[in-house]
Design a protein around this motif. Structure first.
Motif, PDB file in Angstrom:
ATOM      1  N   SER A 436       0.873  -1.181  -0.046  1.00  0.00           N
ATOM      2  CA  SER A 436      -0.014  -0.111  -0.007  1.00  0.00           C
ATOM      3  C   SER A 436       0.817   1.168  -0.164  1.00  0.00           C
ATOM      4  O   SER A 436       1.960   1.414   0.886  1.00  0.00           O
ATOM      5  N   LEU A 437       0.297   2.099  -0.708  1.00  0.00           N
ATOM      6  CA  LEU A 437       1.185   3.446  -0.749  1.00  0.00           C
ATOM      7  C   LEU A 437       0.310   4.589  -0.100  1.00  0.00           C
ATOM      8  O   LEU A 437      -0.851   4.582   0.089  1.00  0.00           O
ATOM      9  N   ARG A 438       1.286   5.595   0.458  1.00  0.00           N
ATOM     10  CA  ARG A 438       0.689   6.652   1.314  1.00  0.00           C
ATOM     11  C   ARG A 438       1.403   7.883   0.508  1.00  0.00           C
ATOM     12  O   ARG A 438       2.540   8.009   0.615  1.00  0.00           O
ATOM     13  N   ILE A 439       0.444   8.561  -0.275  1.00  0.00           N
ATOM     14  CA  ILE A 439       0.972   9.832  -0.987  1.00  0.00           C
ATOM     15  C   ILE A 439       0.684  11.225  -0.643  1.00  0.00           C
ATOM     16  O   ILE A 439      -0.635  11.200  -0.073  1.00  0.00           O
ATOM     17  N   GLY A 440       1.543  11.980  -0.555  1.00  0.00           N
ATOM     18  CA  GLY A 440       1.363  13.626  -0.133  1.00  0.00           C
ATOM     19  C   GLY A 440       1.983  14.265  -1.126  1.00  0.00           C
ATOM     20  O   GLY A 440       2.955  14.087  -1.818  1.00  0.00           O
ATOM     21  N   ILE A 441       1.025  15.444  -1.466  1.00  0.00           N
ATOM     22  CA  ILE A 441       1.339  16.433  -2.424  1.00  0.00           C
ATOM     23  C   ILE A 441       1.478  17.831  -1.847  1.00  0.00           C
ATOM     24  O   ILE A 441       0.193  18.058  -1.042  1.00  0.00           O
ATOM     25  N   ASN A 442       2.124  18.739  -2.158  1.00  0.00           N
ATOM     26  CA  ASN A 442       2.054  20.031  -2.080  1.00  0.00           C
ATOM     27  C   ASN A 442       2.493  20.928  -3.058  1.00  0.00           C
ATOM     28  O   ASN A 442       3.413  20.466  -4.098  1.00  0.00           O
ATOM     29  N   SER A 443       2.069  22.211  -3.297  1.00  0.00           N
ATOM     30  CA  SER A 443       2.417  23.025  -4.191  1.00  0.00           C
ATOM     31  C   SER A 443       2.997  24.396  -3.813  1.00  0.00           C
ATOM     32  O   SER A 443       2.648  24.871  -2.880  1.00  0.00           O
ATOM     33  N   GLY A 444       4.189  25.086  -4.547  1.00  0.00           N
ATOM     34  CA  GLY A 444       4.503  26.223  -4.118  1.00  0.00           C
ATOM     35  C   GLY A 444       5.874  26.468  -4.825  1.00  0.00           C
ATOM     36  O   GLY A 444       6.179  25.694  -5.630  1.00  0.00           O
ATOM     37  N   PRO A 445       6.738  27.403  -4.107  1.00  0.00           N
ATOM     38  CA  PRO A 445       7.939  27.852  -4.906  1.00  0.00           C
ATOM     39  C   PRO A 445       8.882  27.103  -4.276  1.00  0.00           C
ATOM     40  O   PRO A 445       8.732  26.502  -3.086  1.00  0.00           O
ATOM     41  N   TRP A 461      14.548  21.844  -2.610  1.00  0.00           N
ATOM     42  CA  TRP A 461      14.554  22.518  -1.313  1.00  0.00           C
ATOM     43  C   TRP A 461      13.536  23.400  -1.338  1.00  0.00           C
ATOM     44  O   TRP A 461      13.107  24.156  -1.998  1.00  0.00           O
ATOM     45  N   GLY A 462      13.340  23.777  -0.020  1.00  0.00           N
ATOM     46  CA  GLY A 462      12.283  24.579   0.536  1.00  0.00           C
ATOM     47  C   GLY A 462      11.060  24.093   1.279  1.00  0.00           C
ATOM     48  O   GLY A 462      10.836  22.875   1.443  1.00  0.00           O
ATOM     49  N   HIS A 463      10.383  25.360   1.778  1.00  0.00           N
ATOM     50  CA  HIS A 463       9.199  25.052   2.376  1.00  0.00           C
ATOM     51  C   HIS A 463       8.151  23.905   1.868  1.00  0.00           C
ATOM     52  O   HIS A 463       7.399  23.365   2.460  1.00  0.00           O
ATOM     53  N   THR A 464       8.094  24.350   0.724  1.00  0.00           N
ATOM     54  CA  THR A 464       7.258  23.274  -0.094  1.00  0.00           C
ATOM     55  C   THR A 464       7.537  21.978  -0.349  1.00  0.00           C
ATOM     56  O   THR A 464       6.376  21.037  -0.036  1.00  0.00           O
ATOM     57  N   VAL A 465       8.755  21.696  -0.061  1.00  0.00           N
ATOM     58  CA  VAL A 465       9.196  20.239  -0.123  1.00  0.00           C
ATOM     59  C   VAL A 465       8.938  19.576   1.292  1.00  0.00           C
ATOM     60  O   VAL A 465       8.390  18.734   1.391  1.00  0.00           O
ATOM     61  N   ASN A 466       9.087  20.328   2.444  1.00  0.00           N
ATOM     62  CA  ASN A 466       8.842  19.928   3.756  1.00  0.00           C
ATOM     63  C   ASN A 466       7.381  19.780   4.064  1.00  0.00           C
ATOM     64  O   ASN A 466       6.972  18.677   4.466  1.00  0.00           O
ATOM     65  N   VAL A 467       6.553  20.729   3.492  1.00  0.00           N
ATOM     66  CA  VAL A 467       4.988  20.401   3.794  1.00  0.00           C
ATOM     67  C   VAL A 467       4.676  18.977   2.748  1.00  0.00           C
ATOM     68  O   VAL A 467       3.803  18.358   3.321  1.00  0.00           O
ATOM     69  N   ALA A 468       5.357  19.011   1.735  1.00  0.00           N
ATOM     70  CA  ALA A 468       4.795  17.802   0.611  1.00  0.00           C
ATOM     71  C   ALA A 468       5.140  16.332   1.794  1.00  0.00           C
ATOM     72  O   ALA A 468       4.338  15.552   1.577  1.00  0.00           O
ATOM     73  N   SER A 469       6.358  16.307   2.299  1.00  0.00           N
ATOM     74  CA  SER A 469       6.847  15.305   3.060  1.00  0.00           C
ATOM     75  C   SER A 469       5.695  15.104   4.291  1.00  0.00           C
ATOM     76  O   SER A 469       5.513  13.922   4.510  1.00  0.00           O
ATOM     77  N   ARG A 470       5.318  16.490   4.650  1.00  0.00           N
ATOM     78  CA  ARG A 470       4.409  16.008   5.839  1.00  0.00           C
ATOM     79  C   ARG A 470       3.171  15.406   5.318  1.00  0.00           C
ATOM     80  O   ARG A 470       2.289  14.584   6.064  1.00  0.00           O
ATOM     81  N   MET A 471       2.681  15.806   4.300  1.00  0.00           N
ATOM     82  CA  MET A 471       1.323  15.451   3.845  1.00  0.00           C
ATOM     83  C   MET A 471       1.399  13.940   3.516  1.00  0.00           C
ATOM     84  O   MET A 471       0.370  13.322   3.774  1.00  0.00           O
ATOM     85  N   GLU A 472       2.524  13.469   2.987  1.00  0.00           N
ATOM     86  CA  GLU A 472       2.885  11.968   3.054  1.00  0.00           C
ATOM     87  C   GLU A 472       2.534  11.290   4.275  1.00  0.00           C
ATOM     88  O   GLU A 472       2.050  10.282   4.678  1.00  0.00           O
ATOM     89  N   SER A 473       3.719  11.784   5.378  1.00  0.00           N
ATOM     90  CA  SER A 473       3.710  11.252   6.457  1.00  0.00           C
ATOM     91  C   SER A 473       2.654  11.249   7.397  1.00  0.00           C
ATOM     92  O   SER A 473       2.334  10.172   8.171  1.00  0.00           O
ATOM     93  N   CYS A 474       1.564  12.151   7.409  1.00  0.00           N
ATOM     94  CA  CYS A 474       0.563  11.949   8.173  1.00  0.00           C
ATOM     95  C   CYS A 474      -0.781  11.608   7.414  1.00  0.00           C
ATOM     96  O   CYS A 474      -1.922  11.895   7.653  1.00  0.00           O
ATOM     97  N   GLY A 475      -0.699  11.285   6.076  1.00  0.00           N
ATOM     98  CA  GLY A 475      -1.606  10.604   5.235  1.00  0.00           C
ATOM     99  C   GLY A 475      -2.111   9.346   5.792  1.00  0.00           C
ATOM    100  O   GLY A 475      -1.803   8.698   6.577  1.00  0.00           O
TER     101      GLY A 475
END
Length: 516
Positions: A436-445, A461-475
């Motif tokens: 099973s996959l858990r996928i997180g996505i975020n958009s930004g600069p 790199w950047g805040h956008t990348v960190n948020v995308a990672s969080r979207m996946e980990s808590c998904g």
């Protein structure tokens, strides 16, 4: 001295013919003596070549009679034979010299000393006659028997030394496949025998057309071509070869009885590798062929090296294309030292396999790596299909981005379509042991660039990348969770989503959306 007036013309021509006729008659006389002696004392094996010399000597004397009907040139007091006749005279001269030298090479240890002496005189007179044919003697010399100083040292010992030098066999690296093209049978035979004796594989052709037919089915390292041939002259044959895609690389040595600088220039301009005059000096022939084959082999080595370099370059480029975006590879090739870009709007995708640690613990290593490799390879194919840039894999996690390195307005839509394809592919490929996959996505600069020297890595790199990672980990396993910025980028017509305010580690309260 100037050319004589009309009163002296007859004396001029008579003196000239005498100078040319005397050595020709001497050659014939000596050869008749040689054959008589060999018939009496042996060896009988030398007779076929000696008969060829006799036939050529008779042809030579018949040709010289034509000079009586020719007009003398009135340039600088030196008689110049016209090109066609000079070539005709050189044809029997080539046979006389060639076969005489071969007899000395093959039978000098069994021939009587008087026979060797007579053959040496034939060679001497032949070279003297060649000097006259080339117009190098002043026909008004006071001494009718005078010979050029460069012939004074032509002795039996000198000739034998030349033949001994000529019989040193070249190494196998110096031999090759050679095509001989000449319309005169004796010329073909002499070249064939000399080259075969040196270890070359020789094929002969009596015309340019026959040579082209042979070249259709056989490969050669070198071609020797006569210039004056009836159906297609040597320069025309050379031009045909150099205009042919497959045959243009064959080096060609031109051979002619014409001592004409214009002919040499035309041959070199047409692509000839070298030029030899008839009668062909066997030592010079070997040296030119050895040098020509060596140059050809160096060029062939160079072509192989360049092809290998090109192959390695293509392989390196293919490898770089597999790990870096094509645009980045091009920028590297163009010489950019530091590659770093600010992307105003992109969408980052993180996918992680749920409970992979437990799966890895109960799976053999080979099976584990094979199944993970197959799955991620399929993700790579899906990324290409959707125009997504794979960034990297970290263990069992897969990271990709839409909208970089080249921006695109539908980056969010492309990222979501890619994520849905990943879920479907994982479900289909993993069979009964579903992963099973858990996928997180975020958009930004984001900041995107190339780092490393031993192993290049294209990363973001950047805040956008960190948020995308969080979207996946808590998904949620088997679902796609997107951020508020991605939801906004998708637009109002995207479809229904389950909205939830979640407490994200390192971010705080944050709205998230689970795609239905």
């Amino acid at each position: 001295m100037s050319v004589p007036n009309d009163i002296g013309r007859r004396a001029y021509i008579a003196r000239l013919v005498q100078k040319i006729a005397d050595p020709a008659q001497a050659i014939l006389g000596y050869q008749e003596l040689v054959i008589e002696a060999v018939l009496e004392n042996g060896p009988a094996e030398a007779l076929p070549d000696l008969e060829k010399v006799l036939g050529a000597a008779r042809d030579l004397n018949l040709l010289i009679k034509r000079l009586l009907e020719m007009e003398a040139s009135q340039t600088a007091g030196i008689f110049t034979v016209d090109s066609e006749l000079r070539h005709d005279l050189r044809t029997p001269m080539n046979a006389i010299l060639g076969y005489s030298e071969m007899v000395l090479e093959d039978f000098s240890d069994v021939l009587a000393a008087s026979i060797v002496d007579d053959i040496a005189k034939i060679i001497e007179e032949s070279r003297f006659l060649l000097e006259q044919i080339d117009g190098r003697l002043d026909v008004f010399s006071d001494d009718p028997d005078e010979k050029p100083t460069d012939h004074i040292d032509v002795t039996i010992a000198a000739d034998l030394a030349r033949t001994i030098a000529a019989r040193v066999a070249p190494s196998s690296d110096e031999t090759g496949r050679i095509l001989v093209v000449d319309d005169t049978a004796s010329n073909r035979d002499l070249l064939n025998r000399r080259l075969t004796r040196d270890g070359h594989l020789v094929t002969v052709a009596s015309s340019g057309e026959e040579a082209l037919r042979i070249l259709e089915t056989q490969e050669f390292d070198l071609a020797l071509a006569d210039i004056l041939m009836p159906d297609m002259n040597g320069i025309e044959l050379l031009s045909r070869l150099k205009s042919h895609e497959r045959l243009r690389e064959i080096p060609v040595i031109m051979i002619s009885g014409l001592k004409d600088d214009d002919a040499i220039i035309r041959c070199i301009e047409a692509g000839a590798e070298d030029y030899l005059h008839k009668p062909i000096d066997p030592v010079l022939l070997r040296a030119r062929i050895t040098a020509c084959l060596e140059r050809s082999r160096w060029r062939e080595r160079e072509r192989r090296y360049l092809a290998q370099i090109e192959f390695e370059k293509e392989r390196a480029d293919t490898l770089l294309d597999a790990i870096l975006p094509r645009q980045v590879v091009k920028r590297l090739a163009d010489g950019e030292k530091v590659i770093a870009d600010r992307i105003d709007m992109a969408t980052i995708v993180f996918a992680d396999i749920v409970n992979f640690t437990e799966f890895a613990a109960r799976t053999p290593p080979i099976t584990l790596v094979q199944r993970l490799g197959e799955l991620f390879s399929r993700f790579d194919e899906l990324a290409d299909q959707h125009g997504i840039e794979k960034i990297k894999t970290i263990g069992d996690a897969y990271m990709a981005a839409a909208g970089l390195p080249d921006p695109r307005p539908d980056h969010a839509q492309a990222a979501v379509a890619f994520a849905r394809a990943m879920l479907a592919e994982t479900y289909q490929m993993t069979g009964e042991r579903r992963l099973s996959l858990r996928i997180g996505i975020n958009s930004g600069p984001v900041i995107a660039g190339l780092i490393g020297r031993k192993r290049f890595v294209y990363d973001v790199w950047g805040h956008t990348v960190n948020v995308a990672s969080r979207m996946e980990s808590c998904g949620t396993p088997g679902r796609i969770q997107i951020s508020q910025s991605t939801f906004d980028a998708l637009g109002p017509d995207f479809g229904e989503c389950h909205r939830e305010i979640r407490d994200i580690h390192g971010i705080g309260k944050y709205p998230t959306y689970l795609l239905l």
